[in-house]
Design an enzyme around this catalytic site. Structure first.
Site, PDB file in Angstrom:
ATOM      1  N   MET A  30      -0.335  -1.992  -4.635  1.00 40.15           N
ATOM      2  CA  MET A  30      -1.315  -1.098  -4.557  1.00 40.15           C
ATOM      3  C   MET A  30      -0.924   0.208  -5.377  1.00 40.15           C
ATOM      4  SD  MET A  30      -4.263  -1.931  -1.515  1.00 40.15           S
ATOM      5  CE  MET A  30      -3.147  -1.190  -0.144  1.00 40.15           C
ATOM      6  N   LEU A  33       4.351   3.388  -5.612  1.00 36.46           N
ATOM      7  CA  LEU A  33       5.458   2.546  -5.642  1.00 36.46           C
ATOM      8  C   LEU A  33       6.430   3.173  -5.015  1.00 36.46           C
ATOM      9  CD1 LEU A  33       5.346   0.675  -9.122  1.00 36.46           C
ATOM     10  CD2 LEU A  33       4.277  -0.011  -6.708  1.00 36.46           C
ATOM     11  N   HIS A  37       8.901  -1.737  -2.979  1.00 43.19           N
ATOM     12  CA  HIS A  37       8.170  -2.573  -4.286  1.00 43.19           C
ATOM     13  C   HIS A  37       9.141  -2.789  -5.213  1.00 43.19           C
ATOM     14  CE1 HIS A  37       4.772   0.144  -2.743  1.00 43.19           C
ATOM     15  NE2 HIS A  37       4.072  -1.163  -2.706  1.00 43.19           N
ATOM     16  N   GLN A  61     -10.239  -4.539   1.125  1.00 42.55           N
ATOM     17  CA  GLN A  61      -9.191  -4.676   2.197  1.00 42.55           C
ATOM     18  C   GLN A  61      -9.179  -3.565   2.974  1.00 42.55           C
ATOM     19  OE1 GLN A  61      -6.041  -5.438  -0.495  1.00 42.55           O
ATOM     20  NE2 GLN A  61      -4.641  -4.563   1.085  1.00 42.55           N
ATOM     21  N   ASP A 154       4.919  -6.272   5.764  1.00 41.66           N
ATOM     22  CA  ASP A 154       3.570  -6.825   5.967  1.00 41.66           C
ATOM     23  C   ASP A 154       3.648  -8.529   6.278  1.00 41.66           C
ATOM     24  OD1 ASP A 154       1.710  -4.585   5.287  1.00 41.66           O
ATOM     25  OD2 ASP A 154       3.004  -5.021   3.217  1.00 41.66           O
ATOM     26  N   GLN A 157       0.369 -10.435   6.732  1.00 38.90           N
ATOM     27  CA  GLN A 157      -0.241 -10.834   5.215  1.00 38.90           C
ATOM     28  C   GLN A 157       0.391 -11.943   4.724  1.00 38.90           C
ATOM     29  OE1 GLN A 157      -1.523  -7.560   2.344  1.00 38.90           O
ATOM     30  NE2 GLN A 157       0.327  -7.968   1.500  1.00 38.90           N
ATOM     31  N   SER A 189       7.014   2.645   3.015  1.00 38.31           N
ATOM     32  CA  SER A 189       5.510   2.471   2.690  1.00 38.31           C
ATOM     33  C   SER A 189       4.836   3.472   2.053  1.00 38.31           C
ATOM     34  CB  SER A 189       4.878   2.540   4.191  1.00 38.31           C
ATOM     35  OG  SER A 189       3.301   2.625   4.168  1.00 38.31           O
ATOM     36  N   ARG A 191       2.208   4.904   2.427  1.00 38.51           N
ATOM     37  CA  ARG A 191       1.655   5.668   3.424  1.00 38.51           C
ATOM     38  C   ARG A 191       2.665   6.671   3.899  1.00 38.51           C
ATOM     39  NH1 ARG A 191      -3.291   3.412   5.202  1.00 38.51           N
ATOM     40  NH2 ARG A 191      -3.392   1.173   4.740  1.00 38.51           N
TER      41      ARG A 191
HETATM   42  O1  PAF Z   1       0.383  -5.588   0.283  1.00 39.19           O
HETATM   43  C1  PAF Z   1      -0.325  -4.943  -0.425  1.00 39.19           C
HETATM   44  O2  PAF Z   1       0.035  -3.822  -1.091  1.00 39.19           O
HETATM   45  C2  PAF Z   1      -1.749  -5.493  -0.612  1.00 39.19           C
HETATM   46  O3  PAF Z   1      -2.406  -5.911   0.461  1.00 39.19           O
HETATM   47  C3  PAF Z   1      -1.972  -6.380  -1.835  1.00 39.19           C
HETATM   48  C4  PAF Z   1      -1.187  -7.619  -1.473  1.00 39.19           C
HETATM   49  C5  PAF Z   1      -1.315  -5.728  -3.196  1.00 39.19           C
HETATM   50  C6  PAF Z   1      -3.111  -6.705  -2.242  1.00 39.19           C
HETATM   51  O4  PAF Z   1      -4.055  -5.760  -2.477  1.00 39.19           O
END
Ligand code: PAF
Length: 289
Positions: A30, A33, A37, A61, A154, A157, A189, A191
């Site tokens: 998202m 970065l 990432h 989401q 995550d 996830q 993160s 965030r």
């Molecule tokens: O982990 C994330 O950044 C998001 O949940 C993802 C996997 C890119 C989906 O939008």
């Protein structure tokens, strides 16, 4: 590095690569970065001749409009980092391109994500994993990756996405990559950029406490370990635990005894001021996993 904004252009790009028999690695992001990432990208670049990174803040989401509005965005810098890391193409579509007519007007497909999607993040962010499944399955259909890379920060996830590809019949290897941390232990993160200086100074207490709890767990039961983490973090300024669950790493269901499962993790979400931070720690893990 090619910058792709349109779905049609992406389909052409992928079609050509597939014709040439190239393996495709996908790193969905998202944006905003950070080193975490980039570690996924680095691995993808090593393992695949063609790497697509997506940069898309997926509205479906987010279950909180303010969280979506304040989510950090820095596209130009992201593109620079991705090019430098050797990505072949970045896919950075608009919301309209991904969800023609708007996200609310898409035909609603209810994903079967299993019980793993109902606990923890699933409980506190209703609809979140349906949104993740929606965008990730769309990215998988468009990019047709052989491998897709996700960060273990995550943790839940990844379990949910594995369930999603199984129930949707999508053939892709999900590669889980270790959490990247700042020198003081805070899990990287996007965030973190939203933290004030004082909050950033206290946030590493989350990982410090989790690490301490692994030692503590060698002498104490699950309930006491859980208690010590929550009590300690809640006694810190700015920190408030939303949930902390000690779970079986495969089912994500809570365990009551350490010998209940060979692979046990603690998953936590803590508010640091208004910023929601997540992290996890492994308590028990078989050599083979
Ligand atoms: O982990 C994330 O950044 C998001 O949940 C993802 C996997 C890119 C989906 O939008």
């Amino acid at each position: 590095m090619v910058i792709i904004r349109k779905v049609a252009e992406l389909l052409d790009f992928v079609g050509l690569r597939k014709e040439q028999g190239e393996k495709i690695g996908l790193v969905p992001t998202m944006g905003a970065l950070h080193e975490g990432h980039l570690s996924l990208v680095e691995r993808a670049v090593k393992e695949n001749p063609c790497v697509i990174a997506s940069v898309f803040v997926n509205p479906t989401q987010f279950n909180n409009a303010n969280d979506l509005a304040t989510y950090p965005r820095k596209e130009e810098e992201d593109f620079r980092l991705l090019a430098q890391a050797g990505v072949t193409a970045v896919f950075a579509p608009s919301v309209e391109e991904m969800y023609p007519g708007g996200p609310e007007n898409q035909t609603r497909h209810e994903f079967d994500l299993g019980t793993a999607a109902e606990v923890m993040e699933g409980k506190f962010r209703p609809g979140h994993f349906q949104g993740v499944a929606q965008v990730v399955s769309l990215l998988f259909r468009l990019c047709r990756p052989d491998r897709a890379y996700f960060g273990e920060k995550d943790f839940q996830q990844i379990a949910v996405i594995r369930n999603m590809i199984r129930t949707e019949g999508i053939d892709v290897d999900i590669i889980a990559c270790p959490i990247k941390r700042a020198d003081d232990g805070l899990a990287l993160s996007s965030r973190n950029a939203l933290l004030t200086e004082a909050q950033r100074a206290i946030a590493p207490e989350i990982y410090k406490t989790l690490k301490y709890s692994v030692e503590y767990s060698k002498e104490h039961d699950v309930r006491a370990t859980h208690h010590t983490v929550v009590e300690h973090l809640n006694s810190q300024p700015e920190l408030e635990v939303e949930y902390f669950e000690i779970v079986d790493a495969r089912t994500l269901l809570p365990v009551e005894e350490w010998d209940e499962s060979p692979w046990i993790v603690g998953c936590i979400t803590v508010y640091c001021g208004k910023v929601r931070l997540i992290d996890n720690i492994t308590y028990r893990k078989p050599e083979s996993c």
